[in-house]
Write a protein that holds these residues in place. Sequence first.
Motif, PDB file in Angstrom:
ATOM      1  N   LYS A   1       6.823   6.521  -3.457  1.00 56.56           N
ATOM      2  CA  LYS A   1       6.221   7.434  -2.525  1.00 56.56           C
ATOM      3  C   LYS A   1       5.166   6.796  -1.389  1.00 56.56           C
ATOM      4  CE  LYS A   1       5.327  11.740  -6.071  1.00 56.56           C
ATOM      5  NZ  LYS A   1       4.490  12.250  -7.444  1.00 56.56           N
ATOM      6  N   TYR A   2       5.907   7.001  -0.234  1.00 55.58           N
ATOM      7  CA  TYR A   2       4.791   6.724   0.724  1.00 55.58           C
ATOM      8  C   TYR A   2       3.988   7.663   1.383  1.00 55.58           C
ATOM      9  CZ  TYR A   2       6.647   1.779   0.766  1.00 55.58           C
ATOM     10  OH  TYR A   2       7.079  -0.002   0.525  1.00 55.58           O
ATOM     11  N   LYS A   3       2.965   7.273   1.917  1.00 53.86           N
ATOM     12  CA  LYS A   3       2.376   8.032   2.861  1.00 53.86           C
ATOM     13  C   LYS A   3       2.487   7.401   4.335  1.00 53.86           C
ATOM     14  CE  LYS A   3      -2.566   9.529   3.104  1.00 53.86           C
ATOM     15  NZ  LYS A   3      -3.937   8.734   3.133  1.00 53.86           N
ATOM     16  N   LEU A   4       2.681   8.620   4.949  1.00 55.93           N
ATOM     17  CA  LEU A   4       2.920   9.185   6.244  1.00 55.93           C
ATOM     18  C   LEU A   4       2.223   8.931   7.226  1.00 55.93           C
ATOM     19  CD1 LEU A   4       5.902   8.175   8.128  1.00 55.93           C
ATOM     20  CD2 LEU A   4       5.701  10.894   8.234  1.00 55.93           C
ATOM     21  N   GLY A   5       2.031   7.883   8.212  1.00 57.82           N
ATOM     22  CA  GLY A   5       1.653   8.203   9.552  1.00 57.82           C
ATOM     23  C   GLY A   5       1.731   8.002  10.723  1.00 57.82           C
TER      24      GLY A   5
ATOM     25  N   LYS B   1       0.669  -1.132   0.290  1.00 58.12           N
ATOM     26  CA  LYS B   1      -0.120   0.254  -0.426  1.00 58.12           C
ATOM     27  C   LYS B   1       0.580   1.084   0.070  1.00 58.12           C
ATOM     28  CE  LYS B   1      -3.995  -1.893   2.341  1.00 58.12           C
ATOM     29  NZ  LYS B   1      -4.745  -1.901   2.931  1.00 58.12           N
ATOM     30  N   LYS B   2       1.987   1.077  -0.354  1.00 53.89           N
ATOM     31  CA  LYS B   2       3.302   2.185   0.188  1.00 53.89           C
ATOM     32  C   LYS B   2       2.726   2.923   1.271  1.00 53.89           C
ATOM     33  CE  LYS B   2       5.065   1.658  -3.971  1.00 53.89           C
ATOM     34  NZ  LYS B   2       6.660   1.347  -4.123  1.00 53.89           N
ATOM     35  N   ARG B   3       2.355   2.586   1.785  1.00 52.26           N
ATOM     36  CA  ARG B   3       2.298   3.549   3.769  1.00 52.26           C
ATOM     37  C   ARG B   3       2.801   2.627   4.758  1.00 52.26           C
ATOM     38  NH1 ARG B   3      -1.675   6.353   5.876  1.00 52.26           N
ATOM     39  NH2 ARG B   3      -2.175   5.976   7.824  1.00 52.26           N
TER      40      ARG B   3
ATOM     41  N   GLU C   1       5.818  12.403  14.949  1.00 50.62           N
ATOM     42  CA  GLU C   1       4.959  13.489  14.984  1.00 50.62           C
ATOM     43  C   GLU C   1       5.630  14.815  16.032  1.00 50.62           C
ATOM     44  OE1 GLU C   1       0.415  13.837  14.929  1.00 50.62           O
ATOM     45  OE2 GLU C   1       0.713  11.333  16.216  1.00 50.62           O
TER      46      GLU C   1
ATOM     47  N   ILE D   1      10.619  10.739   5.356  1.00 48.40           N
ATOM     48  CA  ILE D   1      11.175   9.372   5.009  1.00 48.40           C
ATOM     49  C   ILE D   1      12.974   9.659   4.633  1.00 48.40           C
ATOM     50  CG2 ILE D   1      10.519   8.431   3.011  1.00 48.40           C
ATOM     51  CD1 ILE D   1       8.644   8.582   4.619  1.00 48.40           C
TER      52      ILE D   1
ATOM     53  N   GLU E   1       3.942   3.483   8.948  1.00 44.88           N
ATOM     54  CA  GLU E   1       3.835   3.778  10.070  1.00 44.88           C
ATOM     55  C   GLU E   1       4.383   4.400  10.987  1.00 44.88           C
ATOM     56  OE1 GLU E   1       0.012   2.040  11.660  1.00 44.88           O
ATOM     57  OE2 GLU E   1      -0.887   3.423  11.086  1.00 44.88           O
TER      58      GLU E   1
ATOM     59  N   THR F   1      12.800  15.397   4.304  1.00 43.18           N
ATOM     60  CA  THR F   1      11.937  14.850   5.029  1.00 43.18           C
ATOM     61  C   THR F   1      11.717  13.674   6.335  1.00 43.18           C
ATOM     62  OG1 THR F   1      11.336  13.480   3.646  1.00 43.18           O
ATOM     63  CG2 THR F   1      10.928  15.461   2.790  1.00 43.18           C
TER      64      THR F   1
END
Length: 237
Positions: free
Chosen positions: A222-226, A184-186, A194, A208, A188, A206
């Motif tokens: 491109k990873y989404k960061l949570g 999912k390119k995610r 944070e 990442i 956490e 960044t």
Amino acid sequence: MKKQHIILIIILVSIEGFSQDVNVFFSKADTFFRTYVDEGKVAYSDIYNNQSGLNELMKLAEAISVSKEDAEVYQAFWINAYNLSVIKGIIFNYPTNSPLDNAGFFDKTTYRLAGKNITLNDIEHKLLRAQFNDARFHFVLVCGAVGCPPLINKAYLPNTLDVQLETQTKKAINGSFLKVNTKKKRVEASQIMEWYKADFTMNGTTEIDFINKYRAEKLEGKYKLGYFQYDWRINTQ
């Protein structure tokens, strides 16, 4: 004896005394951590039942003088002093389920260290983060909770400090600090990333970028960061 010689002798004796004191502190801290820490978990019950070693260390730390000009000694001292003070705070409130169960644990309770009455937050934010732009502190300052990076079973020492900072940062980034879903390119990250975003995004980088600097398996594309919720349960054995 000439006055200049007397002054020189006093200075040399003072330097030697400081060196002995801080080296004794590092040596005894190393023994303490080796005795009571295993795989990141602390034997609080054993420490509570025999507090003499911890009290001796805290007493030693009262009179030590360190200068940020001698950065390795300064940083190593304050990292160890922070981790020991966390343990002292938990023992003072023992038994406890979490450092957060004790009002003012980080920002009100003071410890007498290096001639200062100082809180845990003061050590972390004023004496370390504010003086040195180094996000790796977040991987060696252990707040007494499961969500913290693990406490190592040895002292941080001036001559090995940089290697220890690198090692603990790599362990965290390649371990439980991150949860990665490559499909999912995610990714956490711990809420530490944070809360202290500015520390991980210095010089135009960044989060990442920081992760990829230390991660063996790079996050390509491109990873989404949570962020996942911090675990404030006590890091006890």
